[in-house]
Design a protein around this motif. Sequence first.
Motif, mmCIF file in Angstrom:
data_model
loop_
_atom_site.group_PDB
_atom_site.id
_atom_site.type_symbol
_atom_site.label_atom_id
_atom_site.label_comp_id
_atom_site.label_asym_id
_atom_site.label_seq_id
_atom_site.Cartn_x
_atom_site.Cartn_y
_atom_site.Cartn_z
ATOM 1 N N LEU A 7 0.827 -1.204 0.000
ATOM 2 C CA LEU A 7 0.000 0.000 0.000
ATOM 3 C C LEU A 7 0.865 1.260 0.000
ATOM 4 O O LEU A 7 0.538 2.236 -0.677
ATOM 5 C CB LEU A 7 -0.953 -0.012 1.193
ATOM 6 N N GLN A 8 1.980 1.236 0.724
ATOM 7 C CA GLN A 8 2.894 2.382 0.720
ATOM 8 C C GLN A 8 3.490 2.583 -0.661
ATOM 9 O O GLN A 8 3.602 3.710 -1.147
ATOM 10 C CB GLN A 8 4.005 2.206 1.755
ATOM 11 N N LYS A 9 3.853 1.486 -1.335
ATOM 12 C CA LYS A 9 4.385 1.589 -2.698
ATOM 13 C C LYS A 9 3.317 2.124 -3.641
ATOM 14 O O LYS A 9 3.601 2.982 -4.479
ATOM 15 C CB LYS A 9 4.888 0.230 -3.181
ATOM 16 N N LEU A 10 2.087 1.659 -3.489
ATOM 17 C CA LEU A 10 0.984 2.165 -4.310
ATOM 18 C C LEU A 10 0.800 3.663 -4.077
ATOM 19 O O LEU A 10 0.655 4.433 -5.021
ATOM 20 C CB LEU A 10 -0.306 1.410 -3.992
ATOM 21 N N PHE A 11 0.823 4.084 -2.826
ATOM 22 C CA PHE A 11 0.705 5.502 -2.470
ATOM 23 C C PHE A 11 1.805 6.311 -3.171
ATOM 24 O O PHE A 11 1.532 7.329 -3.808
ATOM 25 C CB PHE A 11 0.782 5.660 -0.955
ATOM 26 N N ASP A 12 3.044 5.847 -3.047
ATOM 27 C CA ASP A 12 4.181 6.543 -3.662
ATOM 28 C C ASP A 12 4.030 6.604 -5.184
ATOM 29 O O ASP A 12 4.271 7.645 -5.801
ATOM 30 C CB ASP A 12 5.503 5.867 -3.303
ATOM 31 N N ASP A 13 3.613 5.480 -5.790
ATOM 32 C CA ASP A 13 3.439 5.435 -7.242
ATOM 33 C C ASP A 13 2.335 6.379 -7.715
ATOM 34 O O ASP A 13 2.482 7.062 -8.731
ATOM 35 C CB ASP A 13 3.131 4.008 -7.703
ATOM 36 N N CYS A 15 1.271 9.121 -6.161
ATOM 37 C CA CYS A 15 1.766 10.492 -5.994
ATOM 38 C C CYS A 15 2.731 10.875 -7.117
ATOM 39 O O CYS A 15 2.641 11.975 -7.672
ATOM 40 C CB CYS A 15 2.440 10.656 -4.636
ATOM 41 N N GLN A 16 3.634 9.974 -7.470
ATOM 42 C CA GLN A 16 4.587 10.257 -8.552
ATOM 43 C C GLN A 16 3.877 10.424 -9.886
ATOM 44 O O GLN A 16 4.206 11.322 -10.663
ATOM 45 C CB GLN A 16 5.627 9.144 -8.634
ATOM 46 N N THR A 17 2.896 9.573 -10.137
ATOM 47 C CA THR A 17 2.144 9.662 -11.387
ATOM 48 C C THR A 17 1.419 10.992 -11.490
ATOM 49 O O THR A 17 1.453 11.658 -12.533
ATOM 50 C CB THR A 17 1.136 8.498 -11.497
ATOM 51 N N LEU A 18 0.767 11.396 -10.411
ATOM 52 C CA LEU A 18 0.034 12.666 -10.426
ATOM 53 C C LEU A 18 0.980 13.856 -10.527
ATOM 54 O O LEU A 18 0.677 14.836 -11.208
ATOM 55 C CB LEU A 18 -0.857 12.769 -9.189
ATOM 56 N N SER A 19 2.127 13.771 -9.888
ATOM 57 C CA SER A 19 3.125 14.847 -9.999
ATOM 58 C C SER A 19 3.629 14.971 -11.431
ATOM 59 O O SER A 19 3.757 16.078 -11.950
ATOM 60 C CB SER A 19 4.295 14.588 -9.048
ATOM 61 N N ARG A 20 3.899 13.842 -12.062
ATOM 62 C CA ARG A 20 4.362 13.864 -13.467
ATOM 63 C C ARG A 20 3.281 14.428 -14.388
ATOM 64 O O ARG A 20 3.589 15.019 -15.424
ATOM 65 C CB ARG A 20 4.764 12.467 -13.928
ATOM 66 N N ALA A 21 2.015 14.260 -13.997
ATOM 67 C CA ALA A 21 0.903 14.785 -14.801
ATOM 68 C C ALA A 21 0.668 16.269 -14.550
ATOM 69 O O ALA A 21 -0.199 16.876 -15.168
ATOM 70 C CB ALA A 21 -0.373 13.998 -14.512
ATOM 71 N N THR A 81 -5.821 5.444 -14.845
ATOM 72 C CA THR A 81 -6.118 4.247 -15.629
ATOM 73 C C THR A 81 -5.050 4.034 -16.695
ATOM 74 O O THR A 81 -4.561 2.913 -16.881
ATOM 75 C CB THR A 81 -7.517 4.345 -16.279
ATOM 76 N N GLN A 82 -4.681 5.102 -17.389
ATOM 77 C CA GLN A 82 -3.650 4.990 -18.425
ATOM 78 C C GLN A 82 -2.302 4.589 -17.838
ATOM 79 O O GLN A 82 -1.481 3.971 -18.527
ATOM 80 C CB GLN A 82 -3.532 6.291 -19.200
ATOM 81 N N ALA A 83 -2.079 4.924 -16.570
ATOM 82 C CA ALA A 83 -0.835 4.543 -15.907
ATOM 83 C C ALA A 83 -0.878 3.095 -15.405
ATOM 84 O O ALA A 83 0.099 2.606 -14.850
ATOM 85 C CB ALA A 83 -0.545 5.496 -14.751
ATOM 86 N N GLY A 84 -2.035 2.426 -15.576
ATOM 87 C CA GLY A 84 -2.129 1.021 -15.222
ATOM 88 C C GLY A 84 -2.731 0.724 -13.861
ATOM 89 O O GLY A 84 -2.717 -0.424 -13.419
ATOM 90 N N PHE A 85 -3.275 1.731 -13.205
ATOM 91 C CA PHE A 85 -3.866 1.516 -11.888
ATOM 92 C C PHE A 85 -5.312 1.052 -12.012
ATOM 93 O O PHE A 85 -5.997 1.354 -12.989
ATOM 94 C CB PHE A 85 -3.836 2.810 -11.065
ATOM 95 N N ARG A 97 -10.735 6.205 -5.844
ATOM 96 C CA ARG A 97 -10.074 5.147 -5.081
ATOM 97 C C ARG A 97 -9.160 4.352 -6.011
ATOM 98 O O ARG A 97 -9.594 3.910 -7.068
ATOM 99 C CB ARG A 97 -11.080 4.212 -4.436
ATOM 100 N N VAL A 98 -7.926 4.168 -5.587
ATOM 101 C CA VAL A 98 -6.953 3.389 -6.342
ATOM 102 C C VAL A 98 -6.643 2.158 -5.503
ATOM 103 O O VAL A 98 -6.238 2.273 -4.351
ATOM 104 C CB VAL A 98 -5.663 4.199 -6.595
ATOM 105 N N GLN A 99 -6.863 0.990 -6.102
ATOM 106 C CA GLN A 99 -6.674 -0.250 -5.357
ATOM 107 C C GLN A 99 -5.519 -1.041 -5.937
ATOM 108 O O GLN A 99 -5.223 -0.946 -7.138
ATOM 109 C CB GLN A 99 -7.950 -1.069 -5.362
ATOM 110 N N PRO A 100 -4.880 -1.838 -5.080
ATOM 111 C CA PRO A 100 -3.781 -2.682 -5.577
ATOM 112 C C PRO A 100 -4.281 -3.632 -6.651
ATOM 113 O O PRO A 100 -5.432 -4.082 -6.604
ATOM 114 C CB PRO A 100 -3.322 -3.445 -4.348
ATOM 115 N N ALA A 101 -3.423 -3.944 -7.585
ATOM 116 C CA ALA A 101 -3.795 -4.865 -8.675
ATOM 117 C C ALA A 101 -3.979 -6.275 -8.139
ATOM 118 O O ALA A 101 -3.461 -6.651 -7.139
ATOM 119 C CB ALA A 101 -2.740 -4.835 -9.758
#
Length: 101
Positions: A7-13, A15-21, A81-85, A97-101
């Motif tokens: 979940l921490q990795k998902l959170f970090d990912d 945040c990084q995706t949204l920052s890049r956007a 979604t385009q980032a694969g979440f 809501r973003v859930q683990p795959a």
Amino acid sequence: MSDEVNLQKLFDDVCQTLSRAGFDIASANAEEDAGLRVRQEPDAVVVGWVPADQLDPAGRMDAEYEGIRTALRQALLEILTQAGFSVQADRSSGEVRVQPA
């Protein structure tokens, strides 16, 4: 990996995706800050938006900003979604809501 680490990795990912956007992310713990907020819940990462006072100088209690919330929710859904979440929209709260795959 444990669920907490995942979940921490998902959170970090997220945040990084949204920052890049191009999004600035406010701390979920900073109650006075407006803007996009990302927080962890036991089973998901939740992205929400808190409007700034400048959007409603009259200070109306019923200002809902539904048009802005709808546009932002759609943008978040598309980007994540385009980032694969795996994402879901909560239309009542306007959060995503973003859930683990």
